[in-house]
Write a protein that holds these residues in place. Structure first.
Motif, mmCIF file in Angstrom:
data_model
loop_
_atom_site.group_PDB
_atom_site.id
_atom_site.type_symbol
_atom_site.label_atom_id
_atom_site.label_comp_id
_atom_site.label_asym_id
_atom_site.label_seq_id
_atom_site.Cartn_x
_atom_site.Cartn_y
_atom_site.Cartn_z
ATOM 1 N N PRO A 1 0.823 -1.222 0.000
ATOM 2 C CA PRO A 1 0.000 0.000 0.000
ATOM 3 C C PRO A 1 0.852 1.265 0.000
ATOM 4 O O PRO A 1 0.423 2.314 -0.497
ATOM 5 N N GLY A 2 2.070 1.183 0.568
ATOM 6 C CA GLY A 2 2.956 2.332 0.548
ATOM 7 C C GLY A 2 3.313 2.751 -0.870
ATOM 8 O O GLY A 2 3.452 3.945 -1.164
ATOM 9 N N LEU A 3 3.447 1.793 -1.763
ATOM 10 C CA LEU A 3 3.756 2.105 -3.162
ATOM 11 C C LEU A 3 2.621 2.887 -3.810
ATOM 12 O O LEU A 3 2.852 3.814 -4.590
ATOM 13 N N ALA A 4 1.384 2.519 -3.483
ATOM 14 C CA ALA A 4 0.239 3.273 -4.010
ATOM 15 C C ALA A 4 0.216 4.679 -3.419
ATOM 16 O O ALA A 4 -0.041 5.664 -4.122
ATOM 17 N N MET A 5 0.504 4.781 -2.118
ATOM 18 C CA MET A 5 0.530 6.095 -1.476
ATOM 19 C C MET A 5 1.650 6.961 -2.043
ATOM 20 O O MET A 5 1.563 8.194 -2.017
ATOM 21 N N THR A 6 2.697 6.334 -2.581
ATOM 22 C CA THR A 6 3.782 7.086 -3.221
ATOM 23 C C THR A 6 3.247 7.932 -4.365
ATOM 24 O O THR A 6 3.630 9.099 -4.528
ATOM 25 N N PHE A 7 2.360 7.368 -5.161
ATOM 26 C CA PHE A 7 1.760 8.120 -6.261
ATOM 27 C C PHE A 7 0.932 9.290 -5.727
ATOM 28 O O PHE A 7 0.935 10.377 -6.306
ATOM 29 N N CYS A 8 0.225 9.052 -4.629
ATOM 30 C CA CYS A 8 -0.633 10.087 -4.068
ATOM 31 C C CYS A 8 0.200 11.266 -3.554
ATOM 32 O O CYS A 8 -0.104 12.431 -3.841
ATOM 33 N N LEU A 9 1.272 10.983 -2.820
ATOM 34 C CA LEU A 9 2.119 12.055 -2.315
ATOM 35 C C LEU A 9 2.889 12.731 -3.437
ATOM 36 O O LEU A 9 3.107 13.944 -3.402
ATOM 37 N N ALA A 10 3.308 11.965 -4.441
ATOM 38 C CA ALA A 10 3.990 12.566 -5.588
ATOM 39 C C ALA A 10 3.064 13.520 -6.324
ATOM 40 O O ALA A 10 3.523 14.462 -6.976
ATOM 41 N N MET A 11 1.766 13.297 -6.200
ATOM 42 C CA MET A 11 0.767 14.162 -6.809
ATOM 43 C C MET A 11 0.495 15.390 -5.939
ATOM 44 O O MET A 11 -0.289 16.267 -6.307
ATOM 45 N N GLY A 12 1.127 15.433 -4.756
ATOM 46 C CA GLY A 12 0.941 16.557 -3.852
ATOM 47 C C GLY A 12 -0.266 16.422 -2.946
ATOM 48 O O GLY A 12 -0.711 17.404 -2.346
ATOM 49 N N GLU A 13 -0.804 15.207 -2.810
ATOM 50 C CA GLU A 13 -1.980 14.968 -1.977
ATOM 51 C C GLU A 13 -1.739 13.723 -1.129
ATOM 52 O O GLU A 13 -0.702 13.074 -1.253
ATOM 53 N N PHE A 14 -2.682 13.393 -0.266
ATOM 54 C CA PHE A 14 -2.568 12.171 0.519
ATOM 55 C C PHE A 14 -3.954 11.667 0.879
ATOM 56 O O PHE A 14 -4.943 12.400 0.770
ATOM 57 N N ASP A 15 -4.003 10.415 1.321
ATOM 58 C CA ASP A 15 -5.279 9.756 1.595
ATOM 59 C C ASP A 15 -5.254 9.206 3.018
ATOM 60 O O ASP A 15 -4.506 8.264 3.311
ATOM 61 N N LEU A 16 -6.055 9.798 3.886
ATOM 62 C CA LEU A 16 -6.113 9.374 5.284
ATOM 63 C C LEU A 16 -7.071 8.201 5.512
ATOM 64 O O LEU A 16 -7.132 7.675 6.615
ATOM 65 N N SER A 17 -7.807 7.804 4.489
ATOM 66 C CA SER A 17 -8.857 6.803 4.681
ATOM 67 C C SER A 17 -8.382 5.374 4.471
ATOM 68 O O SER A 17 -9.173 4.444 4.615
ATOM 69 N N ILE A 18 -7.099 5.186 4.161
ATOM 70 C CA ILE A 18 -6.648 3.848 3.772
ATOM 71 C C ILE A 18 -6.774 2.844 4.922
ATOM 72 O O ILE A 18 -7.064 1.669 4.703
ATOM 73 N N GLY A 19 -6.591 3.301 6.170
ATOM 74 C CA GLY A 19 -6.731 2.385 7.306
ATOM 75 C C GLY A 19 -8.149 1.871 7.452
ATOM 76 O O GLY A 19 -8.370 0.679 7.736
ATOM 77 N N SER A 20 -9.129 2.737 7.253
ATOM 78 C CA SER A 20 -10.526 2.307 7.316
ATOM 79 C C SER A 20 -10.880 1.399 6.137
ATOM 80 O O SER A 20 -11.684 0.476 6.278
ATOM 81 N N THR A 21 -10.262 1.656 4.985
ATOM 82 C CA THR A 21 -10.466 0.780 3.828
ATOM 83 C C THR A 21 -9.981 -0.626 4.131
ATOM 84 O O THR A 21 -10.613 -1.612 3.728
ATOM 85 N N VAL A 22 -8.861 -0.721 4.837
ATOM 86 C CA VAL A 22 -8.345 -2.026 5.272
ATOM 87 C C VAL A 22 -9.417 -2.791 6.035
ATOM 88 O O VAL A 22 -9.675 -3.977 5.788
ATOM 89 N N SER A 23 -10.066 -2.106 6.968
ATOM 90 C CA SER A 23 -11.069 -2.748 7.806
ATOM 91 C C SER A 23 -12.286 -3.197 7.003
ATOM 92 O O SER A 23 -12.709 -4.355 7.091
ATOM 93 N N LEU A 24 -12.857 -2.284 6.198
ATOM 94 C CA LEU A 24 -14.082 -2.625 5.467
ATOM 95 C C LEU A 24 -13.825 -3.720 4.439
ATOM 96 O O LEU A 24 -14.635 -4.645 4.284
ATOM 97 N N ALA A 25 -12.699 -3.645 3.741
ATOM 98 C CA ALA A 25 -12.387 -4.689 2.757
ATOM 99 C C ALA A 25 -12.235 -6.042 3.435
ATOM 100 O O ALA A 25 -12.708 -7.068 2.918
ATOM 101 N N GLY A 26 -11.592 -6.052 4.590
ATOM 102 C CA GLY A 26 -11.397 -7.309 5.314
ATOM 103 C C GLY A 26 -12.703 -7.930 5.773
ATOM 104 O O GLY A 26 -12.922 -9.135 5.612
ATOM 105 N N VAL A 27 -13.585 -7.109 6.336
ATOM 106 C CA VAL A 27 -14.838 -7.676 6.849
ATOM 107 C C VAL A 27 -15.759 -8.087 5.701
ATOM 108 O O VAL A 27 -16.492 -9.083 5.813
ATOM 109 N N VAL A 28 -15.740 -7.357 4.595
ATOM 110 C CA VAL A 28 -16.556 -7.742 3.440
ATOM 111 C C VAL A 28 -16.091 -9.085 2.891
ATOM 112 O O VAL A 28 -16.907 -9.972 2.590
#
Length: 322
Positions: free
Chosen positions: A47-74
């Motif tokens: 997931p850090g590699l994906a976040m690399t693209f986000c930060l290189a774009m000058g932005e970031f995503d704080l929701s990835i931890g919650s995505t971990v949870s919802l994807a796992g339970v689904v």
């Protein structure tokens, strides 16, 4: 040698930490322990590699931890309900993609700043995870799901193999494709990129979807390890994903991406965590160490900006548009 250190600045700190742990502990250099470090680093690096693209774009995503949870339970609840494991895992990735798409649309079409948008998504998705499970663990026993972490194709632990493949793909994308150049160009100067004809909104949405899918895959890896899904899983994971990227040298303000640096950042963090475990350090200090590393990385970036008079931008908008 100097050029190699510039491209991989974490190599020396990683070597120093490894030497200290080799001297202060008896089990750090054992084959089993080193494999554990690399597996843990691989799980964070993907997931850090994906976040690399986000930060290189000058932005970031704080929701990835919650995505971990919802994807796992689904995924886990779907397997419990009788869905084939592979289809359940695919559904979890779709969930991640939808969360990323929602983030991208809110940021680009509604004009909400990434911090506020993804913070809101963090809270909403976490609430969905808890509501979906009603606070209960979704315990499974799936050989296919377990293979994501427990498999050893060609004798190599599956997470390590996946991390190597993802690193190679990310490096190729950043350095050899128009999309990689476009992402860095948007991070360098978004308005100039827009004037030059780059599809800025589509690029931003695509990157948020990439992070969402990576968060979903992270959730699959964690659920594979634990053989369960839970609404509380993934708390604080966004800090880990951002820290390994910043440690690796990707510009926090955008315009530059370091894929190898992200991989080394993941190995460094997991080496430190492993060392703290071997030294019987309380678990709370592991989170403290990650926070301190993030502060140190940001301080070094600030120092670099003050001392380097004219740092060249790797990818200009004109080059990206070519």
């Amino acid at each position: 040698m100097t050029d190699a250190l510039r491209k991989a600045p974490l190599a020396l700190p990683l070597l120093a930490v490894a030497l200290v742990l080799a001297v202060t502990t008896n089990s750090f250099l054992t084959v089993g322990n080193l494999e554990n470090v690399l597996v843990a680093a691989a799980i964070v690096a993907i997931p850090g590699l994906a976040m690399t693209f986000c930060l290189a774009m000058g932005e970031f995503d704080l929701s990835i931890g919650s995505t971990v949870s919802l994807a796992g339970v689904v995924c886990c609840s779907s397997i419990i309900d009788g869905m084939p494991a592979l289809l359940a895992m695919a559904l979890a990735l779709v969930v991640g993609a939808v969360i990323g798409l929602a983030n991208g649309l809110v940021v680009t079409k509604l004009g909400v700043t990434p911090f506020i948008a993804t913070l809101a998504t963090l809270v909403i998705v976490r609430g969905l995870s808890l509501a979906y499970t009603d606070g209960h663990d979704q315990i499974v026993s799936s050989a296919a799901l377990k293979y994501l972490v427990g498999g050893r194709p060609l004798g190599v632990p599956m997470p390590i193999l996946l991390a190597v493949l993802c690193t190679a793909l990310a490096w190729w994308t950043v350095n050899r494709t128009r999309f990689g150049r476009w992402v860095c160009a948007v991070g360098s100067n978004r308005e100039a990129a827009r004037v030059s004809g780059l599809p800025v909104d589509r690029i931003r949405i695509a990157v948020y979807m990439l992070v969402g899918v990576a968060g979903g895959f992270w959730g699959l890896l964690i659920s594979s390890q634990l053989q369960k899904g839970n609404g509380q899983l993934g708390m604080g994971f966004e800090l880990d994903a951002i820290t390994v990227v910043v440690l690796g040298g990707t510009a926090l303000l955008g315009g530059r991406a370091s894929v190898i640096g992200t991989l080394l950042g993941a190995v460094l963090i997991e080496t430190i965590r492993n060392g703290l475990n071997l030294l019987n350090t309380p678990p709370a200090f592991q989170r403290i160490s990650v926070g301190l590393l993030l502060i140190a990385a940001l301080a070094l970036l600030g120092l670099r900006r003050r001392t380097v008079k004219a740092a060249p931008v790797p990818v200009t908008v004109r080059e990206a548009a070519a």
